[in-house]
Write a protein that holds these residues in place. Structure first.
Motif, PDB file in Angstrom:
ATOM      1  N   TRP A 358     -31.102  67.721 -15.566  1.00  0.00           N
ATOM      2  CA  TRP A 358     -29.992  68.551 -15.047  1.00  0.00           C
ATOM      3  C   TRP A 358     -30.514  70.308 -15.302  1.00  0.00           C
ATOM      4  O   TRP A 358     -30.159  71.083 -14.327  1.00  0.00           O
ATOM      5  CB  TRP A 358     -28.895  68.449 -15.536  1.00  0.00           C
ATOM      6  CG  TRP A 358     -28.250  67.341 -14.757  1.00  0.00           C
ATOM      7  CD1 TRP A 358     -27.780  65.825 -15.206  1.00  0.00           C
ATOM      8  CD2 TRP A 358     -27.788  67.206 -13.327  1.00  0.00           C
ATOM      9  NE1 TRP A 358     -27.446  65.135 -14.276  1.00  0.00           N
ATOM     10  CE2 TRP A 358     -27.415  65.900 -13.032  1.00  0.00           C
ATOM     11  CE3 TRP A 358     -28.112  68.085 -12.365  1.00  0.00           C
ATOM     12  CZ2 TRP A 358     -27.082  65.666 -11.598  1.00  0.00           C
ATOM     13  CZ3 TRP A 358     -27.484  67.732 -10.881  1.00  0.00           C
ATOM     14  CH2 TRP A 358     -27.084  66.631 -10.602  1.00  0.00           C
ATOM     15  N   GLU A 359     -30.766  70.501 -16.592  1.00  0.00           N
ATOM     16  CA  GLU A 359     -31.272  71.783 -17.002  1.00  0.00           C
ATOM     17  C   GLU A 359     -32.185  72.575 -15.844  1.00  0.00           C
ATOM     18  O   GLU A 359     -31.893  73.598 -15.253  1.00  0.00           O
ATOM     19  CB  GLU A 359     -31.487  72.125 -18.394  1.00  0.00           C
ATOM     20  CG  GLU A 359     -30.324  72.106 -19.220  1.00  0.00           C
ATOM     21  CD  GLU A 359     -31.031  72.152 -20.752  1.00  0.00           C
ATOM     22  OE1 GLU A 359     -32.164  72.369 -20.914  1.00  0.00           O
ATOM     23  OE2 GLU A 359     -30.398  71.475 -21.820  1.00  0.00           O
ATOM     24  N   ILE A 360     -33.257  71.854 -15.679  1.00  0.00           N
ATOM     25  CA  ILE A 360     -34.272  72.037 -14.748  1.00  0.00           C
ATOM     26  C   ILE A 360     -33.785  72.234 -13.356  1.00  0.00           C
ATOM     27  O   ILE A 360     -33.884  73.290 -12.632  1.00  0.00           O
ATOM     28  CB  ILE A 360     -35.390  71.264 -14.770  1.00  0.00           C
ATOM     29  CG1 ILE A 360     -35.997  71.205 -16.165  1.00  0.00           C
ATOM     30  CG2 ILE A 360     -36.608  71.679 -13.933  1.00  0.00           C
ATOM     31  CD1 ILE A 360     -36.620  72.207 -16.861  1.00  0.00           C
ATOM     32  N   ALA A 361     -32.957  71.352 -12.930  1.00  0.00           N
ATOM     33  CA  ALA A 361     -32.414  71.122 -11.447  1.00  0.00           C
ATOM     34  C   ALA A 361     -31.701  72.512 -11.226  1.00  0.00           C
ATOM     35  O   ALA A 361     -31.715  73.020 -10.193  1.00  0.00           O
ATOM     36  CB  ALA A 361     -31.586  70.086 -11.457  1.00  0.00           C
ATOM     37  N   ARG A 362     -30.870  72.881 -12.356  1.00  0.00           N
ATOM     38  CA  ARG A 362     -29.937  74.025 -12.100  1.00  0.00           C
ATOM     39  C   ARG A 362     -30.755  75.133 -11.842  1.00  0.00           C
ATOM     40  O   ARG A 362     -30.284  76.064 -11.284  1.00  0.00           O
ATOM     41  CB  ARG A 362     -28.985  74.209 -13.389  1.00  0.00           C
ATOM     42  CG  ARG A 362     -27.723  73.439 -12.908  1.00  0.00           C
ATOM     43  CD  ARG A 362     -26.820  73.399 -14.040  1.00  0.00           C
ATOM     44  NE  ARG A 362     -27.283  72.532 -15.166  1.00  0.00           N
ATOM     45  CZ  ARG A 362     -26.579  72.338 -16.327  1.00  0.00           C
ATOM     46  NH1 ARG A 362     -25.688  72.943 -16.552  1.00  0.00           N
ATOM     47  NH2 ARG A 362     -27.292  71.634 -17.171  1.00  0.00           N
ATOM     48  N   GLN A 363     -31.965  75.400 -12.777  1.00  0.00           N
ATOM     49  CA  GLN A 363     -32.783  76.480 -12.502  1.00  0.00           C
ATOM     50  C   GLN A 363     -33.354  76.414 -10.925  1.00  0.00           C
ATOM     51  O   GLN A 363     -33.511  77.308 -10.390  1.00  0.00           O
ATOM     52  CB  GLN A 363     -33.784  76.500 -13.561  1.00  0.00           C
ATOM     53  CG  GLN A 363     -33.323  76.816 -15.017  1.00  0.00           C
ATOM     54  CD  GLN A 363     -34.255  76.412 -16.037  1.00  0.00           C
ATOM     55  OE1 GLN A 363     -35.560  76.324 -15.621  1.00  0.00           O
ATOM     56  NE2 GLN A 363     -34.012  76.529 -17.033  1.00  0.00           N
ATOM     57  N   ILE A 364     -33.907  75.281 -10.455  1.00  0.00           N
ATOM     58  CA  ILE A 364     -34.322  75.138  -9.077  1.00  0.00           C
ATOM     59  C   ILE A 364     -33.512  75.519  -8.119  1.00  0.00           C
ATOM     60  O   ILE A 364     -33.642  76.522  -7.237  1.00  0.00           O
ATOM     61  CB  ILE A 364     -35.053  74.003  -9.076  1.00  0.00           C
ATOM     62  CG1 ILE A 364     -36.126  73.552 -10.111  1.00  0.00           C
ATOM     63  CG2 ILE A 364     -35.537  73.637  -7.560  1.00  0.00           C
ATOM     64  CD1 ILE A 364     -36.464  72.098 -10.084  1.00  0.00           C
ATOM     65  N   HIS A 365     -32.349  74.513  -8.170  1.00  0.00           N
ATOM     66  CA  HIS A 365     -31.339  75.014  -7.044  1.00  0.00           C
ATOM     67  C   HIS A 365     -30.297  75.821  -7.694  1.00  0.00           C
ATOM     68  O   HIS A 365     -29.225  75.319  -8.286  1.00  0.00           O
ATOM     69  CB  HIS A 365     -30.824  73.341  -6.701  1.00  0.00           C
ATOM     70  CG  HIS A 365     -31.513  72.398  -6.375  1.00  0.00           C
ATOM     71  ND1 HIS A 365     -32.032  72.340  -5.052  1.00  0.00           N
ATOM     72  CD2 HIS A 365     -32.248  71.520  -7.247  1.00  0.00           C
ATOM     73  CE1 HIS A 365     -33.271  71.276  -4.993  1.00  0.00           C
ATOM     74  NE2 HIS A 365     -33.174  70.760  -6.350  1.00  0.00           N
ATOM     75  N   GLN A 366     -30.292  76.910  -7.579  1.00  0.00           N
ATOM     76  CA  GLN A 366     -29.072  78.070  -7.946  1.00  0.00           C
ATOM     77  C   GLN A 366     -27.877  77.947  -7.102  1.00  0.00           C
ATOM     78  O   GLN A 366     -27.026  78.238  -7.467  1.00  0.00           O
ATOM     79  CB  GLN A 366     -29.697  79.467  -8.225  1.00  0.00           C
ATOM     80  CG  GLN A 366     -30.762  79.305  -8.861  1.00  0.00           C
ATOM     81  CD  GLN A 366     -30.786  80.498 -10.079  1.00  0.00           C
ATOM     82  OE1 GLN A 366     -30.281  81.437  -9.605  1.00  0.00           O
ATOM     83  NE2 GLN A 366     -31.338  80.322 -11.245  1.00  0.00           N
TER      84      GLN A 366
END
Lengths: 406, 270
Positions: A358-366
């Motif tokens: 999720w942490e990465i996902a939030r960086q990818i999809h802002q």
């Protein structure tokens, strides 16, 4: 031989009982469905003022009819009188609300009690009058069906049918005004006329319901069905329909019950039946019911505790919360002594990994469309595609050893 | 001035110097009072066609009241309102309104599509039956604000920004030429603000006129081309470039707007 209740239900208990049951059902349908708009407009209490304001009209109509030489018992005459005084009460409430700084509830309280008090005074005077058949006039307070005539039932049936026809024609403007009066006014709908029509409807239902339910309890027939229906639907048309069905069924069943035993009053029994459906809905309705909402809350709580517990296991933190421990133990994720089982270790590793994903996902999809859906409980597989997860995993790198409970 | 107001209300003709019969909105001498104290006093204003106009002023300046008085939702004490050169009663079909989102109960038992269908109320026949083409029209309006996927949702499940977009869709369904919006950007998320301003700009591109009560001074210059500054009385009106100035803002907001704050605004250079 049928028992008294079943035979009353099947209209086999005699002419009068059948008339009352059908009349009460018709009244229930029109009061229930029409009351729904009143409920949606958040003006349920106005019906109470209207109902109480009918009483002086009954008294005055009786006196006028006696003065004109009849015995004063003509139902049509009495209902006409009650409609006139209810209309007057309604206009007074409207006038006070519009012209003064008083809120509608205060105006309702004042009008209701004054009109009712005046009506009681008139009834008392009538009791001492030498002429006319005044016996039974107080039946308008709580309803009395014992001496109901065929023509009374016809009046109720015609009145109910007219009221329902008016509802069909006015349902959209009334919905529009109930939801957003400002937009309705901006669209050229006369909010005042629609409100007056709604109140006129309430008045009509109250007046035709006087004979069966009485003026004190008619409010219940207008309000309880729609409040009950609200538990079962989120759509206006269905709410109106369900309220009509509940009102009609309560009227019919209530009349049958009161006919099945001597001395049971019709109006109050109808209201109690109506309340029974309300109480059952309050508890058992699937979405808005009390039990459903307790269960939903409890299930959510368990999910939160399960996730928090698994995260704590993965990070090797101690768990103290008894509910968390109970949840994990029941799911077979920890042993009695609090040490993670095989399944517990696997699942806690997965939860921790999903946190990183999720942490990465939030960086990818802002954008908020994705991150807004992160509540820590929704499985990541339900939000992102398999390819997206694979891409995230590639960024995280290979499975890292999960610290702590190994 | 009172003489001019009287004249205007007597023969209904525009006496405001800039007004012409084609103007989507012209008010003269509009005064509204909820008690003894006027909420709006003798407002003269004109919105030329095809503009994006902002009504700006401090809290309690009567911005929302102005919209409501124009629409006849609150009664005016005096003054006239003309919409496309004719009285409101004859031009209601050309005007639509987006009220403040907080003005309704969002737990009302209805679905998103039903709210939009309320905008089509005038098109329904005597029995108010909703037909397929009504439904398709409502869906198209929802699509325009990016809410088509939510058509079947209960309105209570929407976020604040989504509620605002549904309200805009309902107004779009009325296919009007003049749009009056009360604080459409108040308390909405960035995605909604973008969606709404895109729709409003597309309306302007279609030669329609948009009037918004607006509270965010920082975006006035970006979003609007015409501005009306009020504080019970009218302070100034005209194109943003010449009207949205530090002096006029100071006059409208008085001490309530710090000079430092004004400096941060993208004020037009004159």
């Amino acid at each position: 031989m049928l028992d008294p209740f079943t035979s009353a239900l099947l209209l086999q208990s005699g002419y009068n009982t059948a008339l009352v049951a059908i009349g009460a059902a018709l009244l229930g349908i029109s009061a229930g469905s029409g009351g729904a708009f009143l409920f949606l407009r958040k003006r349920a209490l106005v019906s109470d003022a209207v109902a109480h304001a009918t009483l002086p009209g009954v008294g005055i109509a009786f006196m006028v009819m006696v003065a004109l030489g009849s015995d004063g018992r003509n139902l049509l005459g009495l209902l006409l009188g009650s409609a006139l005084s209810a209309g007057l009460g309604l206009l007074v409430v409207e006038w006070i609300t519009r012209r003064t700084r008083l809120a509608e509830d205060a105006a309702i309280g004042a009008v209701l009690s004054v009109f009712f008090g005046f009506g009681i005074v008139l009834l008392t005077i009538i009791q001492t009058m030498a002429r006319g058949k005044q016996a039974g006039l107080e039946g308008f307070l709580l309803g009395s069906t014992a001496g109901m005539l065929f023509q009374d039932a016809v009046i109720i049936a015609i009145g109910g049918a007219c009221a329902i026809a008016a509802l069909v024609l006015l349902r959209r403007p009334m919905t529009l005004v109930a939801f957003d009066p400002e937009f309705a006014a901006a669209s050229g709908v006369s909010v005042r006329m629609v409100d007056l029509a709604m109140m006129g409807f309430v008045m009509a239902v109250t007046v035709i319901g006087l004979k069966i339910v009485g003026l004190v309890l008619i409010v219940a027939m207008l309000i309880i069905p729609s409040v009950t229906a609200r538990f079962w639907t989120d759509r206006t048309e269905r709410l109106v329909g369900i309220a009509g069905v509940i009102g009609g069924a309560s009227g019919y069943v209530g009349a049958a019950i009161s006919a099945s035993a001597p001395g049971l009053p019709t109006g109050p029994i109808i209201v109690l039946v109506c309340f029974g459906s309300f109480a059952a809905s309050l508890l058992l309705a699937p979405n808005r019911g009390v039990l459903a909402s307790i269960l939903r809350h409890r299930r959510f709580q368990v999910r939160v505790h399960r996730r928090q517990g698994l995260l704590a296991l993965a990070r090797g933190e101690p768990i103290f919360d008894p509910l968390t421990l109970a949840v994990l133990r029941r799911a077979g994720l920890i042993r009695k002594d609090g040490v993670a089982t095989e399944a517990g270790r696997a699942q806690s590793a997965k939860v921790l990994r999903d946190e990183r994903r999720w942490e990465i996902a939030r960086q990818i999809h802002q954008d908020e469309a994705v991150s807004g859906r992160y509540d820590g409980l929704t499985p990541i597989e339900a939000v992102l595609t398999r390819d997206e997860i694979a891409e995230i995993d590639r960024r995280i790198g290979g499975p890292a050893p999960v610290g702590g409970v190994v | 001035m009172p003489v001019a107001v009287q004249l205007a209300s007597r023969d209904g003709r525009a006496v405001h110097p800039a007004a012409s019969a084609d103007d989507p909105l012209a008010v003269q001498g509009l005064t509204v009072s909820y008690g003894e104290k006027p909420a709006l006093f003798s407002i003269d204003a004109t919105v030329p066609p095809g503009r994006m106009a902002a009504i700006i002023g401090p809290n309690g300046a009567g911005k929302s009241t102005l919209l409501k008085a124009v629409l006849g939702i609150v009664p005016a004490l005096s003054g006239t309102v003309t919409v496309f050169g004719v009285p409101l009663a004859k031009s209601r079909h050309r005007i639509t309104y987006v009220p403040q989102r907080a003005s309704v109960d969002w737990d009302f038992p209805t679905r998103v599509i039903d709210v939009v269908l309320m905008g089509l109320y005038r098109e329904l026949g005597l029995l108010h039956l909703v037909r397929r083409h009504h439904r398709e029209k409502a869906l198209a309006c929802l699509d325009r604000v990016g809410m088509a996927d939510f058509a079947g949702r209960q309105i209570g499940q929407l976020s604040g920004g989504q509620q605002q977009r549904v309200f805009l869709a309902r107004a779009l369904a009325q296919n009007a030429d003049l749009y009056l919006l009360d604080e459409p950007f108040a308390g909405v998320d960035a995605a909604t603000e973008k969606a709404i301003i895109d729709v409003l700009k597309s309306l302007k591109a279609e030669k329609r006129t948009v009037v918004c009560v607006h509270h965010d001074l920082a975006t006035v210059a970006d979003y609007f081309d015409h501005v009306l500054l009020i504080n019970v009385r009218k302070i100034a009106e005209g194109p943003v470039a010449t009207t949205f100035t530090a002096d006029n803002l100071q006059a409208a907001y008085g001490g309530r707007l710090a000079t430092a704050h004004i400096d941060q605004l993208k004020l037009p250079v004159i």
